[in-house]
Structure formats: structure tokens, C-alpha cells
Design a protein around this motif. Structure first.
Motif, short mmCIF file in Angstrom:
data_model
loop_
_atom_site.label_atom_id
_atom_site.label_comp_id
_atom_site.label_asym_id
_atom_site.label_seq_id
_atom_site.Cartn_x
_atom_site.Cartn_y
_atom_site.Cartn_z
N LEU A 48 58.83 -47.04 -23.13
CA LEU A 48 57.73 -45.84 -21.98
C LEU A 48 56.46 -44.95 -22.93
CD1 LEU A 48 60.64 -44.07 -20.08
CD2 LEU A 48 58.44 -45.31 -18.71
N VAL A 49 56.49 -45.01 -23.81
CA VAL A 49 56.00 -43.98 -24.54
C VAL A 49 54.48 -45.44 -25.42
CG1 VAL A 49 54.92 -43.53 -26.96
CG2 VAL A 49 56.96 -43.04 -26.58
N GLU A 52 53.19 -46.41 -20.71
CA GLU A 52 52.86 -45.08 -20.26
C GLU A 52 52.97 -43.62 -20.88
OE1 GLU A 52 53.43 -45.18 -16.75
OE2 GLU A 52 53.64 -47.21 -16.91
N ALA A 53 52.75 -43.27 -21.61
CA ALA A 53 52.74 -42.00 -22.37
C ALA A 53 52.01 -42.04 -23.73
CB ALA A 53 53.97 -40.97 -22.69
N THR A 54 51.28 -43.24 -24.04
CA THR A 54 50.73 -42.88 -25.43
C THR A 54 50.24 -42.26 -26.70
OG1 THR A 54 48.56 -43.47 -24.66
CG2 THR A 54 49.49 -45.43 -24.88
N GLU A 55 50.29 -40.59 -25.89
CA GLU A 55 49.90 -39.74 -26.85
C GLU A 55 51.42 -39.19 -27.23
OE1 GLU A 55 50.97 -38.54 -22.38
OE2 GLU A 55 50.21 -40.16 -23.04
N LEU A 56 52.02 -40.30 -26.67
CA LEU A 56 53.67 -39.14 -27.63
C LEU A 56 53.99 -40.17 -28.82
CD1 LEU A 56 56.02 -38.99 -23.98
CD2 LEU A 56 54.41 -37.43 -25.90
N ALA A 78 56.35 -32.58 -27.50
CA ALA A 78 57.14 -34.31 -26.40
C ALA A 78 58.54 -34.15 -26.12
CB ALA A 78 56.40 -34.87 -28.17
N GLU A 81 58.76 -34.01 -22.76
CA GLU A 81 58.25 -35.06 -22.14
C GLU A 81 58.39 -36.01 -21.78
OE1 GLU A 81 53.20 -37.35 -21.61
OE2 GLU A 81 53.70 -35.13 -22.92
N LEU A 82 59.17 -36.74 -22.58
CA LEU A 82 59.81 -37.78 -23.42
C LEU A 82 61.14 -37.98 -22.09
CD1 LEU A 82 60.54 -40.71 -24.19
CD2 LEU A 82 62.05 -39.81 -26.01
N LEU A 85 59.83 -37.99 -18.14
CA LEU A 85 59.84 -39.15 -18.09
C LEU A 85 61.09 -40.62 -17.82
CD1 LEU A 85 56.69 -40.14 -20.34
CD2 LEU A 85 56.75 -40.74 -17.98
#
Length: 98
Positions: A48-49, A52-56, A78, A81-82, A85
Motif C-alpha cells: 500500500l505504501v 497507493e501512498a508513497t508519501e508515507l 502517518a 493514514e496507514l 488505508l
């Protein structure tokens, strides 16, 4: 974030936890030939990181065990958010390709 929970372990240090083997998708995971343990869920979180959520990326660390998934660090937002998700992915039936 159910079945995940976010706790403050020390002042300013947080852990995102999931009891592996207690989720509504365990049967499906096993049918697909995987064991729904903490290491499996770490792979899901990393996927996912990464996609879908590279900013994490790099904002927390992982410390899974057989019976538990754990992501931890000082960045509560962070980890929240994880958790969101991962909970959304489970709730919507996201096809995990680990």
C-alpha cells in the motif's frame, strides 16, 4: 480503523497494531495460499505504501510477529493514514497481490 488500533506506547511514540488471524478476510487469505500472520500484513502495508501512498515511505518502521502486525514511530498522522488505508482495503475487498 477496526480491526487495527493505534496506541501511544510512550510520550510521542505510537504503534499501529493488528491481531493477525482475527480479521474477516483470514479465510480468503488462506484459500489463496497465504498465512494471515503479521508478516503477511507487513507485506500488505508495504504494498500500500509503495503503490497507493508513497508519501508515507520512511515515516515509520515495522516490527511484525507471527500473531501480530505492528508499525511504529513518532509520526502519528502517518500511522493513522496507514491504518485507514489498510482498513479501507479490507472493507472494500481490495485484491492484494503480495
Amino acid at each position: 480503523m477496526t480491526p487495527l488500533k493505534l496506541i501511544e506506547t510512550d510520550a510521542g511514540r505510537y504503534s499501529l497494531l493488528l491481531n493477525a488471524g482475527d480479521t474477516s478476510v483470514d479465510g480468503l487469505i488462506e484459500e489463496l495460499g497465504h498465512e494471515p500472520n503479521g508478516y503477511f500484513w507487513e507485506g500488505i502495508a508495504e504494498l500500500l505504501v509503495e503503490h497507493e501512498a508513497t508519501e508515507l515511505g520512511g515515516r515509520f518502521d515495522y516490527d511484525p510477529e507471527g500473531g501480530m502486525f505492528c508499525a511504529y514511530g513518532t509520526d502519528r498522522a502517518a500511522l493513522e493514514e496507514l491504518g485507514a488505508l489498510m482498513a479501507l482495503a479490507e472493507a472494500t475487498g481490495f485484491e492484494f497481490d503480495d
